[in-house]
Design an enzyme around this catalytic site. Structure first.
Site, PDB file in Angstrom:
ATOM      1  N   ARG A 276       0.833  -1.208   0.000  1.00  0.00           N
ATOM      2  CA  ARG A 276       0.000   0.000   0.000  1.00  0.00           C
ATOM      3  C   ARG A 276       0.865   1.256   0.000  1.00  0.00           C
ATOM      4  O   ARG A 276       0.523   2.263  -0.626  1.00  0.00           O
ATOM      5  CB  ARG A 276      -0.946   0.000   1.192  1.00  0.00           C
ATOM      6  N   ALA A 277       2.004   1.217   0.686  1.00  0.00           N
ATOM      7  CA  ALA A 277       2.876   2.389   0.729  1.00  0.00           C
ATOM      8  C   ALA A 277       3.369   2.751  -0.669  1.00  0.00           C
ATOM      9  O   ALA A 277       3.444   3.940  -1.015  1.00  0.00           O
ATOM     10  CB  ALA A 277       4.059   2.125   1.657  1.00  0.00           C
TER      11      ALA A 277
END
Length: 687
Positions: A276-277
């Site tokens: 997700r980062a």
């Protein structure tokens, strides 16, 4: 207070917060902003001011769920929508109160009308109102767990679900999530923390001129809100136009392969969990380029995106402060500043340690600004290493006092570990958590009862059983069930609550003997981590020398407790009775503040007491006072060595508590003991 919001462009300073909010206004796909900072720093003021800058949205006229006419939700409860001219309205800023109920968030069904009249009446909740707008949560870290679960579901799926006894309603719920919090009041659950795209750390400026300008503008606004807003109207209009222009440019911005490689290299180097980062950084970098009016992502966009998207994703354990090592970021970007050439080894990992020392954490690990951060919980403070190299004072060494005179030694904490679960006996009614049994809004249904106020959780079978015997008397002449108000029953659900865990820690000379305090601090640190994971409130009393001290008033910030424990000095006499009496007073006050939160007393001692011939008797009387009030207690027996006096177990008996040694505290130790017992049993049977 005026209804006019404070102008966004009138806020002084806080460039990072301003940028984070504006990037989300340009690209809501970035995923929202978490604002961390001390109280009184205009966090809420700036978030509320953002709403006036957001472009208006087109909606289906009369739709309570803000459906887009160009792509109406096929499952909209107000649908299906016939083609009709769109209606323009401002994007909503919806504030979610900390104590909000589940029905207020997702909406509610009138179950009485549904059963008695066959009418499906649904009232939309706050998630429906926030669709295509901003959902703002002040003090987001104080939300109850069942509320967090609802937000996680909506954020993950983009939809809200309402299920009530076979009746289903679902609708779109996509919103920009903005939360503010004061870290001193506790941290967020990791799952919700990861849902925020960006995080910003803010603090009040220390520049006297800037502080004076903040006060000057605030006083001017309070005196004449309309006139103050008018002075900034042109700046507000220009900023809104820039947001609109950046939104239009956003689809044209190119994320080059080089920029994407830099993004993934940075995320790998900082060892963030999941992917997700990487996605958030890519979206943020594209939004930054659009905000600056460019059509290609540059290295500086990647750098700024990392500062906003990664700090809160680097935490390896609950006591790590969020932060980013600027030197490591620069090294990683420099290593991947050119596209891969034919001579480059394609198998080289992106997260290879550039300096070869095997340590990814640079010396400047701090907040997003890169300043020096606090030491990690497992690291010894500056004075701790020296304290470890010095011989610890033995029992009977003259007291060094609690203040003045020679500086008392400070022992570092041992490595934390997973501990046994300690519960408060009985069933409580406190705030939802993960420790002791309690009646909660979540959990499993254990029984039915008459509604206490409005009916929210219908117990269908119990309602039918209550109504069945009266159908003939009520003249039932059709298949419809004749229900009266007295027939309805609601569910009683049992889950778990959070507790007030009050530590009473013996820091006297006897505890410091033979480096025992290192193991004791490691044990308390482990219990603190357990309290963090179970959403408990914690407090800490220490006693040494001639008195007991409330080292940490009851708080939700377990991180503060860990920091206080690290700096806890040792030495001097053992005023055990004073520590127990101070605990009695703290619990009395907390009982008045929050009568539903049940306490769990953790006494960490070897059981010794000094201060006169009857010191042990005084401690026994203090223990009896706590036991007489029904305080649930655990004594962590810290006595070690070949010769043991058993004083801690005597204290446990006086408290009507269980006594646990340091070895017995470990959860894996208990598991190994059970496994060994079972293995021995199987061997005996096989023989």
């Amino acid at each position: 207070m005026s209804d006019l919001p404070y102008p966004f462009t009138a806020i002084v300073g806080m460039a990072d917060l301003r940028l984070g909010l504006l990037l989300n206004a340009v690209s809501p796909a970035v995923g929202g902003v978490l604002v961390r900072g001390e109280k009184g720093t205009a966090k809420s003021t700036m978030v509320r001011a953002l709403a006036g800058l957001l472009p208006s949205i087109a909606t289906v006229p009369g739709c309570r769920f803000a459906c887009d006419p160009a792509a109406a939700d096929p499952q909209c409860p107000d649908g299906p929508h016939a083609p009709q001219p769109a209606e323009q309205r401002p994007a909503h800023l919806v504030e979610l109160p900390v104590g909000v109920s589940e029905d207020r968030i997702v909406g509610s069904l009138d179950l009485e009308r549904a059963l008695a009249e066959g009418v499906k009446a649904y009232e939309p909740g706050l998630l429906a109102k926030a669709h295509r707008g901003v959902l703002y949560i002040d003090e987001v870290n104080l939300l109850q767990d069942h509320v967090v679960d609802l937000l996680l579901d909506a954020a993950a799926m983009g939809r809200s679900y309402v299920e009530r006894e076979g009746v289903s309603v679902r609708h779109a719920a996509r919103f920009l999530l903005v939360g503010t919090m004061n870290p001193e009041e506790g941290e967020l659950r990791p799952q919700l923390l990861d849902r925020f795209g960006l995080t910003v750390e803010i603090a009040a400026t220390r520049d006297p001129d800037e502080r004076a300008e903040v006060v000057r503008r605030r006083l001017a606004y309070d005196a004449d809100p309309a006139g103050f807003a008018a002075r900034y109207a042109d700046d507000e209009r220009a900023l809104a136009e820039r947001i609109t222009a950046a939104r239009e440019l956003l689809p044209k911005v190119a994320l080059t392969d080089l920029a994407l490689r830099q993004i993934t290299a940075v995320c790998a180097a900082f060892e963030v969990d999941g992917l997700r980062a990487d996605i958030v950084m890519a979206r943020t970098a594209v939004a930054l380029a659009a905000w600056d009016g460019r059509t290609e992502v540059a290295e500086e966009d990647v750098r700024r995106a990392a500062r906003l998207a990664l700090p809160h994703r680097r935490r390896r354990n609950p006591f790590d402060a969020p932060g980013l090592d600027e030197e490591q970021l620069d090294r990683t970007l420099a290593e991947h500043s050119e596209p891969s050439g034919p001579d480059e080894d394609p198998g080289q990992p992106l997260d290879q340690d550039p300096d070869g020392d095997g340590d990814d954490d640079g010396p400047g690990d701090g907040g997003p600004g890169g300043g020096g951060g606090a030491p990690a919980p497992g690291d010894a403070p500056d004075g701790a290493a020296a304290a470890q190299s010095e011989p610890a004072p033995e029992a009977g060494v003259p007291p060094q006092g609690t203040g003045g005179g020679a500086k008392a030694p400070v022992a570092a904490a041992g490595d934390p570990y997973r501990t046994r679960l300690f519960k408060v006996p009985g069933t409580g009614k406190g705030a939802q958590g993960r420790r002791s049994p309690a009646e909660t809004d979540g959990g499993h249904t254990v029984r039915a009862r008459r509604p206490q106020g409005a009916l929210h959780r219908l117990h269908l079978s119990a309602t039918l059983r209550a109504a069945a015997p009266h159908q003939l008397a009520r003249g039932r002449d059709s298949r419809a069930l004749v229900l009266h108000r007295d027939d309805f029953r609601e569910q009683v659900r049992q889950g778990r609550e959070s507790n007030l865990v009050l530590f009473v820690v013996d820091a006297s000379g006897s505890m410091a003997a033979r480096q025992r305090m290192t193991a004791v601090k490691g044990a308390v640190m482990s219990l603190l981590m357990d309290a963090y994971q179970r959403r408990d409130k914690i407090g800490m009393i220490t006693f040494r020398g001639s008195a007991a001290e409330l080292a940490l008033p009851p708080t939700s910030s377990v991180e503060v407790g860990a920091a206080r424990l690290e700096q806890l000095p040792t030495g001097g006499r053992t005023p055990l009775a004073a520590g127990l009496l101070r605990a009695h007073e703290v619990l009395r006050v907390e009982r008045m503040r929050d009568p539903h939160r049940r306490p769990l007393l953790m006494v960490v001692t070897d059981g010794r007491a000094t201060g006169g011939r009857d010191a042990l008797a005084q401690a026994g009387r203090a223990a009896g006072l706590l036991a007489g009030q029904g305080v649930a207690s655990v004594v962590l027996d810290c006595e070690s060595g070949p010769v043991r006096l058993g004083l801690a177990r005597t204290l446990a008996a006086q408290l009507r508590a269980s006594a646990v040694t340091l070895d017995e505290l470990r959860a894996d130790g208990v598991t190994a003991l059970v496994h060994a017992h079972r293995t021995a049993s199987y061997d005996r049977k096989a023989a």
